[in-house]
Enzyme design. Structure first.
Site, PDB file in Angstrom:
ATOM      1  N   THR A  97      25.580 -70.362 -26.349  1.00  0.00           N
ATOM      2  CA  THR A  97      26.938 -70.897 -26.393  1.00  0.00           C
ATOM      3  C   THR A  97      27.376 -70.972 -27.840  1.00  0.00           C
ATOM      4  OG1 THR A  97      26.523 -72.208 -24.408  1.00  0.00           O
ATOM      5  CG2 THR A  97      28.383 -72.869 -25.785  1.00  0.00           C
ATOM      6  N   LYS A 173      32.700 -69.953 -21.396  1.00  0.00           N
ATOM      7  CA  LYS A 173      31.569 -70.889 -21.441  1.00  0.00           C
ATOM      8  C   LYS A 173      31.968 -72.196 -22.109  1.00  0.00           C
ATOM      9  CE  LYS A 173      27.408 -72.484 -20.955  1.00  0.00           C
ATOM     10  NZ  LYS A 173      26.230 -71.975 -21.648  1.00  0.00           N
ATOM     11  N   LYS A 241      26.297 -80.246 -29.892  1.00  0.00           N
ATOM     12  CA  LYS A 241      26.703 -78.922 -30.398  1.00  0.00           C
ATOM     13  C   LYS A 241      27.903 -78.378 -29.632  1.00  0.00           C
ATOM     14  CE  LYS A 241      24.362 -75.330 -28.941  1.00  0.00           C
ATOM     15  NZ  LYS A 241      25.298 -74.389 -28.234  1.00  0.00           N
TER      16      LYS A 241
END
Length: 301
Positions: A97, A173, A241
């Site tokens: 990702t 995503k 993140k």
């Protein structure tokens, strides 16, 4: 058709993906900086490589299953990187990702070296990686999809072909991760709130999973809380993140993301409390500590 495939990154996702490829009869080599992960691949019949370049020396497909854009860049272009090793026309399936701009840049740099690049982040967790039932949100040229098909057909339950440019898959995503992070945060808040109300939270789980308030994340993560098991299936730091990427994009686009921002702060607070590497259901523990709520302890044999 069988192929020679390298898997770079043999964590809970990458190792499961490698096992699926081996079961299908592919020749699989793999690398991970953790020696036990490489040993686990060898025990399944894969070739243990000494670095990413070694893993891809005979491969026509490389599956890169690392954490973020920085690690992907190192695997692709750093010392012992795979771009310098792989033959022109080979394909890199990039699963981390990352920000869409990073994926687009990596695709362009690979193309300059004659390599195909598939921007292919996935969803489904370690269990589905082991059974070859992941969902891939992929974008790339038709040639990249065709070259990657022997691996995708084995690793995926569903492959969404979302466009012909790298970066589109990454964008999909990121939307998924916004929702996933918010849903986990909400599940943790709800189940600790239920405990504060004096409810039997195992019964709360039973009722909510049969009711309109349920979500996939509530159904999947709350059992970790009920079992007192915070061994990381997916870690808190994954969402610091990913929701951080969401926040960065929102700021760049002048787009408000208040609910995602609240979830990010909860994950950051959990990481700051020393639980960054623990299971991403750990925000429930943080809320419990702050509010004096008792959650189930880990079960002992």
């Amino acid at each position: 058709m069988t192929a020679t495939i390298a898997v770079i990154g043999l964590g809970s996702m990458g190792l499961g993906m490698a096992k699926s490829l081996l079961r299908a009869g592919h020749t699989v080599s793999g690398y991970d900086p953790t020696a036990t992960a490489v040993t686990a691949l060898a025990a399944e019949g894969g070739r243990a490589a000494t670095d990413p370049a070694d893993a891809t020396r005979d491969a026509t497909i490389a599956v890169v299953v690392v954490v973020n854009a920085a690690q992907t860049e190192t695997v692709l272009f750093g010392t012992d990187g795979i771009v310098a090793t792989m033959a022109p026309g080979s394909v890199i399936i990039s699963c981390a990702t990352m920000a869409p701009a990073a994926a687009k840049a990596f695709g362009a740099r690979c193309a300059e070296r004659g390599l195909l690049y598939l921007d292919a982040p996935m969803s489904g967790g370690a269990a589905r990686a082991n059974t070859g039932e992941l969902t891939f949100m992929a974008s790339g040229t038709p040639e990249a999809f065709a070259a990657a098909r022997p691996a995708l057909d084995v690793m995926a339950g569903k492959v969404y072909e979302l466009g012909d440019e790298a970066g589109i898959g990454a964008s999909f995503k990121i939307v998924n991760q916004l929702l996933a992070g918010v849903h986990i945060a909400a599940a943790c808040e709800a189940i600790t709130f239920a405990s504060k109300l004096g409810l039997d939270i195992a019964k709360v789980y039973e009722v909510i999973t049969a009711s309109a308030g349920n979500s996939w994340m509530f159904e999947n993560r709350v059992p970790h809380i009920l079992d007192g098991d915070y061994a990381p299936k997916s870690a808190v730091n994954i969402f610091t993140k990913d929701l951080g990427i969401v926040s960065d994009i929102g700021r760049a686009e002048t787009f408000p993301l208040p609910i995602a921002a609240s979830a990010l702060q909860l994950f950051l607070a959990t990481a700051a409390a020393g639980m960054g590497r623990d299971d991403d259901a750990s925000p429930a523990r943080l809320i419990a500590q702050i509010t004096g709520v008792d959650l189930p302890a880990a079960k002992t044999n």
